[in-house]
Design a protein around this motif. Structure first.
Motif, mmCIF file in Angstrom:
data_model
loop_
_atom_site.group_PDB
_atom_site.id
_atom_site.type_symbol
_atom_site.label_atom_id
_atom_site.label_comp_id
_atom_site.label_asym_id
_atom_site.label_seq_id
_atom_site.Cartn_x
_atom_site.Cartn_y
_atom_site.Cartn_z
ATOM 1 N N LEU A 181 31.014 45.361 31.412
ATOM 2 C CA LEU A 181 29.846 46.130 31.865
ATOM 3 C C LEU A 181 30.159 46.714 33.238
ATOM 4 O O LEU A 181 30.643 45.989 34.116
ATOM 5 N N PRO A 182 29.917 48.007 33.438
ATOM 6 C CA PRO A 182 30.329 48.629 34.695
ATOM 7 C C PRO A 182 29.646 48.025 35.923
ATOM 8 O O PRO A 182 28.460 47.698 35.894
ATOM 9 N N LEU A 183 30.440 47.941 36.983
ATOM 10 C CA LEU A 183 29.915 47.441 38.266
ATOM 11 C C LEU A 183 28.917 48.422 38.859
ATOM 12 O O LEU A 183 28.133 48.062 39.732
ATOM 13 N N TYR A 184 28.937 49.666 38.376
ATOM 14 C CA TYR A 184 28.076 50.689 38.989
ATOM 15 C C TYR A 184 26.599 50.364 38.864
ATOM 16 O O TYR A 184 25.754 51.007 39.464
ATOM 17 N N ARG A 185 26.252 49.345 38.081
ATOM 18 C CA ARG A 185 24.830 49.016 37.971
ATOM 19 C C ARG A 185 24.240 48.600 39.319
ATOM 20 O O ARG A 185 23.048 48.768 39.559
ATOM 21 N N ALA A 186 25.092 48.054 40.214
ATOM 22 C CA ALA A 186 24.593 47.679 41.551
ATOM 23 C C ALA A 186 24.181 48.925 42.337
ATOM 24 O O ALA A 186 23.201 48.905 43.091
ATOM 25 N N PHE A 187 24.921 50.013 42.143
ATOM 26 C CA PHE A 187 24.590 51.289 42.787
ATOM 27 C C PHE A 187 23.197 51.755 42.351
ATOM 28 O O PHE A 187 22.370 52.163 43.162
ATOM 29 N N PHE A 188 22.940 51.661 41.055
ATOM 30 C CA PHE A 188 21.633 52.115 40.551
ATOM 31 C C PHE A 188 20.525 51.152 40.969
ATOM 32 O O PHE A 188 19.405 51.569 41.262
ATOM 33 N N GLU A 189 20.840 49.873 41.034
ATOM 34 C CA GLU A 189 19.827 48.913 41.498
ATOM 35 C C GLU A 189 19.464 49.207 42.959
ATOM 36 O O GLU A 189 18.287 49.200 43.332
ATOM 37 N N TYR A 190 20.490 49.485 43.760
ATOM 38 C CA TYR A 190 20.248 49.800 45.175
ATOM 39 C C TYR A 190 19.356 51.044 45.299
ATOM 40 O O TYR A 190 18.351 51.040 46.027
ATOM 41 N N HIS A 191 19.698 52.088 44.557
ATOM 42 C CA HIS A 191 18.889 53.314 44.644
ATOM 43 C C HIS A 191 17.487 53.106 44.070
ATOM 44 O O HIS A 191 16.515 53.695 44.559
ATOM 45 N N ALA A 192 17.369 52.273 43.064
ATOM 46 C CA ALA A 192 16.040 51.981 42.516
ATOM 47 C C ALA A 192 15.198 51.219 43.551
ATOM 48 O O ALA A 192 14.019 51.526 43.750
ATOM 49 N N LEU A 193 15.820 50.247 44.205
ATOM 50 C CA LEU A 193 15.068 49.448 45.194
ATOM 51 C C LEU A 193 14.544 50.315 46.335
ATOM 52 O O LEU A 193 13.406 50.128 46.792
ATOM 53 N N THR A 194 15.366 51.268 46.793
ATOM 54 C CA THR A 194 14.905 52.104 47.910
ATOM 55 C C THR A 194 13.750 53.005 47.466
ATOM 56 O O THR A 194 12.789 53.225 48.210
#
Ligand code: SR1
Ligand code: MG
Length: 419
Positions: A77-90
């Motif tokens: 599963l791509p690590l990029y999910r953390a990027f989307f979680e970060y942008h979702a949180l902001t």
């Protein structure tokens, strides 16, 4: 952590030395990393979650793994999910202030977010299984859903910003794919990773033979994938909410994507309904009182959602949709338009709700409300009520004019002996 260094999963042992140089973390817990206490507490399906405490405070360090933790490295599963979680949180923090953890630091290479630790909050699902009530829960959740829905849509956002955001989140392919498969597809045939409780076979066979049901679910999937009304949390179940006796917060938006407004509130109600149906196995004399409380939370969440959505319609309708120039400025009331939009939202919500009730009993990732019931005969009996109500919701989604009808339906199925 050095910028540009290669991804490496953290461990309890390696974390202090590896994160000692992260100023935003040091500012929260204290400068001497040798005295930090670190615990790994991830009990979800995907990530590492560490609680890091020092003399000055405590934070959460969440790191994505390059595979699905629940399954292992056979499912990358791509690590990029953390990027989307970060942008979702902001975005959630801006749209629903105070509802989600503050982000102190994000490291894209390490797929790592340092964020606010909530104490003494615990995962809401555990409270529901333990029979604990949470004051203000429905108000909080109804408001959160309405605010994120409204403020993440073209009812409120500038069109250019909305389009840029949809484009950004469209880069997240693999995480929505989990939902498209596990939630919308796998429950309705014998998919490889499925499992269900012994004894449920007759009910499962009935659902899988219902072609009309499969058509409705695929229609819902099409709305999920192609209707980018707002930024969803995308996985809003009771394991994504943390509560004390009178305070609640929403966590874990790594499944965020632009999708239909009814998705989050529908998924949320499904998880309350599953808590409701599982209660006979968890409660004693207080069963009726607690089940009534859960139905009240569902009713009040939906009511609060509507009240907040209507208030935002009046005060923050600054986007391209239903502009005042077309309604109020012409002397035309826009209430009918708002009513129509809410109708569409609820119609979507009840069908997503039924689908979530199915997948948590039939697909890969079950929930503790039912899984904690050791006696599988009891579990199957309660899951059967939940599954049949899920089917009724999917079939009747367009005719459920208010949440009272959904709660009446839940009471009805709760009294049925299906197996
Ligand atoms: C393989 S991931 C399974 C589930 O865990 C997450 O919390 C989502 O609900 C997903 O569907
Ligand atoms: Mg999660």
């Amino acid at each position: 952590m050095r910028a540009g260094s290669e991804y490496e999963a953290l461990t309890v042992e390696s974390l202090p030395a590896r994160l000692a140089g992260v100023a935003a973390l040091v500012a929260q817990v204290g400068p001497d990393s040798t005295v930090w206490r670190v615990r790994e507490v991830g009990d979800g399906n995907l990530n590492l979650v560490f609680i890091v405490s020092g003399p000055d405070g405590t934070v959460i360090v969440k790191q994505a793994l390059p595979y699905v933790r629940l399954v292992g490295d056979s499912w990358p599963l791509p690590l990029y999910r953390a990027f989307f979680e970060y942008h979702a949180l902001t975005r959630q923090a801006a749209r629903a202030p105070g509802a989600v953890p503050e982000v102190f630091h994000f490291d894209e290479t390490q797929a790592l977010i340092v964020m606010e630790f909530f104490a003494p909050h615990v995962i809401l699902r555990r409270k529901l299984i333990a029979g604990e009530q949470v004051e203000g829960l429905a108000d909080f959740l109804g408001r959160y859903c309405a605010r994120t829905a409204f403020r993440g849509s073209e009812l409120s956002m500038r069109s250019a910003d909305k389009k840029a955001d949809v484009a950004l989140f469209a880069g997240n392919v693999e995480i929505p794919a989990i939902t498209e498969g596990l939630v919308f597809t796998d429950p309705y045939y014998e998919a490889e990773m499925n499992n269900h409780t012994n004894g449920l076979d007759p009910v499962v066979a009935q659902l899988r033979a219902d072609v009309g049901l499969k058509v409705r679910v695929q229609q819902a999937l099409q709305r999920f994938t192609s209707n980018t009304q707002t930024m969803l949390h995308g996985d809003l179940h009771s394991g994504s909410i943390m509560s004390t006796a009178r305070d609640s917060r929403v966590i874990d938006p790594e499944f965020a994507q632009y999708g239909p407004i009814g998705f989050d509130v529908g998924m949320l109600c499904a998880n309350f309904l599953m808590a409701y149906f599982s209660q006979p196995a968890h409660r004693g004399d207080d069963l009726e009182t607690y089940q009534n409380w859960i139905l009240r939370v569902i009713t009040d969440t939906c009511t609060r959602f509507e009240v907040e959505f209507r208030a935002l319609w009046q005060s923050e309708r600054t986007g391209i949709l239903y502009p005042a120039s077309l309604f109020e400025d012409q002397g035309h009331d826009s209430t009918l338009a708002c009513d129509a939009m809410l109708n569409e939202i609820w119609c979507d919500a009840w069908s997503f709700c039924g689908i979530e009730m199915h997948r948590r009993c039939l697909s890969l990732a079950h929930n503790a409300d039912f899984e904690d019931i050791a006696d599988t005969a009891v579990r199957a009996r309660l899951e059967a009520r939940n599954l049949m109500m899920g089917a009724a919701l999917i079939h009747q989604a367009g005719t459920l004019s208010d949440v009272g009808m959904v709660c009446a339906m839940a009471r009805d199925f709760n009294g049925k002996d299906i197996l």
